[in-house]
Scaffold this active site. Structure first.
Site, PDB file in Angstrom:
ATOM      1  N   ASP A  96      -9.382 -12.654  53.618  1.00  0.00           N
ATOM      2  CA  ASP A  96     -10.503 -12.057  54.378  1.00  0.00           C
ATOM      3  C   ASP A  96      -9.994 -11.091  55.439  1.00  0.00           C
ATOM      4  O   ASP A  96     -10.677 -10.811  56.409  1.00  0.00           O
ATOM      5  CB  ASP A  96     -11.363 -13.159  55.024  1.00  0.00           C
TER       6      ASP A  96
ATOM      7  N   SER B  58     -12.908 -19.929  62.141  1.00  0.00           N
ATOM      8  CA  SER B  58     -11.538 -19.535  62.439  1.00  0.00           C
ATOM      9  C   SER B  58     -10.759 -20.671  63.110  1.00  0.00           C
ATOM     10  O   SER B  58     -10.702 -21.775  62.583  1.00  0.00           O
ATOM     11  CB  SER B  58     -11.547 -18.257  63.283  1.00  0.00           C
TER      12      SER B  58
ATOM     13  N   HIS C 186     -13.132 -11.320  58.198  1.00  0.00           N
ATOM     14  CA  HIS C 186     -12.996 -12.585  58.925  1.00  0.00           C
ATOM     15  C   HIS C 186     -14.123 -12.847  59.940  1.00  0.00           C
ATOM     16  O   HIS C 186     -14.639 -13.959  60.015  1.00  0.00           O
ATOM     17  CB  HIS C 186     -11.639 -12.600  59.624  1.00  0.00           C
TER      18      HIS C 186
END
Length: 508
Positions: free
Chosen positions: A410, A98, A463
């Site tokens: 995602d 991320s 995610h």
């Protein structure tokens, strides 16, 4: 958790610091894993504390400020050097997730740049120390969600909660002003500005075009391979914010817009004396708010002007640490400044031809891509804009639900942001990748957990849950055990990322 609104560093008398070690991010809360599953699997093939290092950092700060305050970048550099030196010269495999993906891009520029701005490691540091960077769920080009977060502290989940229980998140309950407090807090975090979409209209699309163009937003259709028969729906994804559903759908030539940039902010908003929270909206006045909605449509290019207009303090700090453009000439000395280091469109990858870069992310989940907004009815201390949850596409356009247009991704990062750099801008020898570092796309098609025993799913593309995806874990283990991207089988792609990348016109 708030930082100082002027400096972006600690407020007087308060110090909050990240935990260090593998326990820093193994679990977010008891039973909710983040890195734990990967750590346990790496242990099974012989990794242990001395061959694994968790690079925890204060994710509220701008990337360069983690070095200024905590020397985090220096610690990552010396830890990597120690691991390489004590493991027979074997290079490291880096796994950013991320925002950590952008943070590590910044690190790779910092470590080779001369002191005092950089780490002084020299131009071959990455080539000597890094075997592979396996980016997981990387928002390389930002996320539209960050715009909604900065603009009205909303994303889909808050907008939905507001629709179910009007007023609960606003002023009425106990006078808590929850959203205003969240806005005040998150707007002191410089890092949120690293996620604003980069590359402007060239990447994200303009008033009447976008790379994705059509959507197949029916999640079921995304799963079974009958997307070819499904009728695609045209969506103006380039319009990241539209005031009104009709505005989102009408051809731009038929829309009258009034430029907001010179508007007089004028008359203060409704009585702000009872506000225990100050948000910059109080200074905008009725004129400023009206000017924003009269402009009607904001693309990735005009979003920056919009944010400067509604949050000048925040963006003044942000502009010192981040940038959102596409470089004309990477030899321009201005690009040696750290504010460009986390934007892949304004930096070069290191000179490390033997290194590999992976982009690994989930697909097949509707992901926020654009928004329909409306003006909030005037009230004390209010945030004047909110997502219009009544805007529904219905059967005509299943991509629009509750004021949010979705695209493939995602659930947090759209495919476009996660995949474009490795699919096109870094593919082969380009001006962004002059040494021709090999890039690989590894997409994981989302499948929800089959039953309760499966927890958050062993085939999830979501995610965070992707960190427990068996296929991703296997890819990581094989590279950590010495395999190359070619030995994994090269690219594994389910989305239309290559088709979309072709539609993006950018000098390579």
């Amino acid at each position: 958790m708030s930082l100082d609104n002027e400096t972006g560093l600690d407020p007087a008398g308060i110090r909050v610091r990240p935990v260090s070690g593998l326990v820093a991010a193994d679990y977010f809360a008891p039973g909710y894993f983040v890195w734990a599953v990967l750590i346990a699997n790496l242990a099974r093939i012989g990794y242990e504390e001395k061959t694994m290092y968790m690079a925890s950092y204060d994710w509220r700060l701008s990337f360069q400020n983690t070095e200024v305050r905590d020397q985090t970048l220096s610690r990552i550099k010396s830890n990597i050097e120690l691991m390489v030196a004590t493991n027979g010269g074997n290079k490291v495999v880096v796994l950013p997730h991320s925002m950590g993906v952008l943070y590590f891009l910044h690190f790779m520029k910092w470590v080779e740049a001369p002191a005092p701005m950089g780490g002084g490691g020299g131009s071959d540091w990455c080539a000597k120390h890094i075997k592979a960077v396996m980016n997981i769920g990387g928002p390389f080009l930002g996320v539209p969600k960050a715009v909604a977060g900065l603009f009205s502290i909303e994303a889909k989940d808050i907008a939905v909660a507001r629709a179910f229980a009007p007023g609960v998140l606003d002023k009425d309950v106990f006078g808590l002003q929850t959203l205003q407090h969240m806005m005040r807090m998150t707007r002191t975090w410089d890092s949120t500005m690293s996620m604003i979409p980069k590359g402007g209209d060239t990447i994200w699309g303009g008033l009447d075009w976008s790379p994705e163009e059509y959507c197949h937003c029916d999640a079921k259709k995304l799963k079974n391979n009958d997307t070819k028969d499904a009728e695609p729906y045209g969506v103006n994804y380039g319009r990241i914010i539209s005031f009104g559903k009709d505005v989102a759908e009408t051809h731009s030539s038929k829309i009258e817009r009034i430029d907001f940039r010179d508007a007089v902010k004028g008359n203060l908003l409704a009585n702000a004396t009872h506000c225990d929270v100050w948000t910059e909206y109080h200074d905008m006045g009725v004129g400023g708010v009206k000017a924003v909605s009269d402009y009607k449509i904001y693309t990735a290019g005009s979003i920056l002007d919009l944010l400067h207009f509604v949050a000048p303090k925040l963006m003044a700090r942000g502009d010192a640490h981040f940038s959102y453009g596409i470089a004309d000439n990477l030899d321009d000395p201005k690009y040696e400044h750290y504010k460009y280091w986390s934007n892949p469109l304004e930096t070069r990858l290191p000179n490390a031809p033997d290194m590999e870069i992976y982009s690994m992310y989930g697909v097949g989940i509707p992901t926020e891509r654009a928004y329909v907004y409306k003006l909030t009815p005037t009230a004390e201390c209010y945030i004047p804009f909110q997502i219009d949850t009544s805007a529904e596409g219905g059967s005509d356009n299943p991509c629009l639900k509750g004021g949010v247009y979705s695209a493939d991704g995602d659930e947090t990062v759209p495919v476009l942001s996660a995949g474009f750099m490795c699919a096109k801008a870094w593919r082969g020898k380009t001006r962004f990748n002059p040494s021709g570092i090999r890039t690989y796309l590894r997409e994981y098609d989302h499948a929800p957990p089959a039953n309760l025993l499966e927890g958050r799913g062993t085939q999830s593309g979501a995610h965070v849950d992707i960190m427990g995806n068996f296929a991703l874990i296997e890819d990581v283990l094989r590279v950590a055990a010495g395999a190359t991207g070619d030995e994994l089988g090269g690219d594994k792609v389910h989305s239309d990322i290559f088709k979309w990348s072709e539609r993006i016109n950018i000098d390579l």
